[in-house]
Design an enzyme around this catalytic site. Structure first.
Site, PDB file in Angstrom:
ATOM      1  N   ILE A   1     -27.885  40.125  11.130  1.00 60.73           N
ATOM      2  CA  ILE A   1     -27.801  40.526   9.728  1.00 60.73           C
ATOM      3  C   ILE A   1     -27.093  39.358   9.043  1.00 60.73           C
ATOM      4  CG2 ILE A   1     -26.881  42.166   8.066  1.00 60.73           C
ATOM      5  CD1 ILE A   1     -26.977  44.291  10.198  1.00 60.73           C
ATOM      6  N   PRO A   2     -27.836  38.500   8.352  1.00 55.70           N
ATOM      7  CA  PRO A   2     -27.329  37.174   7.974  1.00 55.70           C
ATOM      8  C   PRO A   2     -26.390  37.152   6.763  1.00 55.70           C
ATOM      9  CG  PRO A   2     -29.559  37.435   7.180  1.00 55.70           C
ATOM     10  CD  PRO A   2     -29.253  38.679   7.967  1.00 55.70           C
ATOM     11  N   CYS A   3     -25.202  37.715   6.936  1.00 54.68           N
ATOM     12  CA  CYS A   3     -24.222  37.687   5.855  1.00 54.68           C
ATOM     13  C   CYS A   3     -23.729  36.262   5.589  1.00 54.68           C
ATOM     14  CB  CYS A   3     -23.051  38.616   6.164  1.00 54.68           C
ATOM     15  SG  CYS A   3     -22.259  38.340   7.754  1.00 54.68           S
ATOM     16  N   HIS A   4     -23.973  35.351   6.533  1.00 56.26           N
ATOM     17  CA  HIS A   4     -23.570  33.956   6.339  1.00 56.26           C
ATOM     18  C   HIS A   4     -24.400  33.271   5.259  1.00 56.26           C
ATOM     19  CE1 HIS A   4     -26.748  34.003   9.440  1.00 56.26           C
ATOM     20  NE2 HIS A   4     -27.143  32.864   8.885  1.00 56.26           N
TER      21      HIS A   4
END
Length: 281
Positions: free
Chosen positions: A245-248
């Protein structure tokens, strides 16, 4: 803050207090709207803009929190908890937990008893991770510095679950994302537990393509909560599954990277790595 904004804030504060004070009677939308002298339609819209969730969902959060505290009392039956929380029966209690906790009330009460969680530690281009999965999919992925403390953190989330130090197909498929080709996120199975608002934010993150960035403000607009940037930031910060889950890929509108649960240096490295991977040769 303008006079109108001040008035709206007071209305929302009054509504929040009313719901928290009267959740045992499960007040409906009309009842709460009447307390702040608005039509149900306008109250629903105003509340959602300010609180980042609907009045109904906030009532569910409040009820769930109370039910969870009751379930921690070992002598409380599911029937007693449902009754004390103002719910009509155990079926409504069950639906509330499944929709917001990804587990049944009994599973929550038992701390994950009878739930089998496979886990293992492995290396990635950005450091060691702990990845864990249930029969439904990956439930945890975190960059770590200390294996013992990382495993303890996982155990705290599911204190009575059965943990097996092993890999499975869910984990192996997920870890392909660190490979040369990677695996489409749409094909990965995740077992998430979070509020409906958190799940909506995490779903929006999954739509950000590799090699591209977005802002907290844009994410808030994408989920139709344009004034909830701060709530969006909180939801992003509570993401339980790093990288997948690409919160970056979310940064500040100013262009600054902003915070990252697993360190801003790692966030910078990941963004750069993804940028290189997606550049045409």
């Amino acid at each position: 803050m303008s006079d109108q904004q001040s008035l709206n804030y007071k209305r929302i504060a009054t509504a929040l207090d009313y719901i928290q004070d009267h959740f045992l009677t499960q007040p409906n939308l009309d009842e709460v709207a009447e307390k702040v002298h608005l039509s149900p339609f306008h109250f629903q819209r105003l509340f959602s803009d300010w609180a980042g969730t609907s009045p109904k969902r906030f009532l569910q959060f409040t009820t769930l929190s109370y039910a969870k505290s009751l379930l921690k009392e070992q002598q409380a039956s599911l029937f007693d908890v449902a009754h004390q929380a103002g719910l009509s029966g155990t079926s409504r209690l069950h639906d509330l937990f499944v929709s917001m906790e990804a587990m049944t009330p009994a599973e929550y009460k038992n701390g994950g008893k009878n739930l089998v969680i496979n886990y293992h530690f492995t290396e990635t281009p950005f450091g060691t991770i702990l990845i864990a999965s249930t029969s439904k999919g990956v439930c945890h992925l975190a960059f770590i510095d200390d294996t013992q403390n990382a495993f303890l953190d996982l155990q705290i989330q599911y204190p009575n679950a059965l943990f097996k130090n092993t890999t499975d197909d869910f984990q192996q498929q997920a870890l392909q994302i660190f490979g040369h080709e990677g695996a489409p996120l749409s094909q990965m199975k995740l077992h998430l537990k979070g509020s409906p608002f958190q799940l909506k934010v995490w779903q929006a993150l999954l739509k950000i393509p590799m090699g591209q960035l977005n802002t907290y403000k844009n994410i808030a607009e994408a989920i139709e909560k344009p004034t909830a940037s701060r709530a969006v930031g909180t939801a992003i910060g509570s993401n339980p599954i790093a990288f997948l889950i690409p919160c970056h890929r979310v940064i500040q509108s100013s262009g600054l990277l902003g915070g990252y649960r697993w360190g801003t240096t790692r966030k910078t490295a990941i963004i750069g790595w993804e940028g290189v991977k997606t550049q045409p040769e």
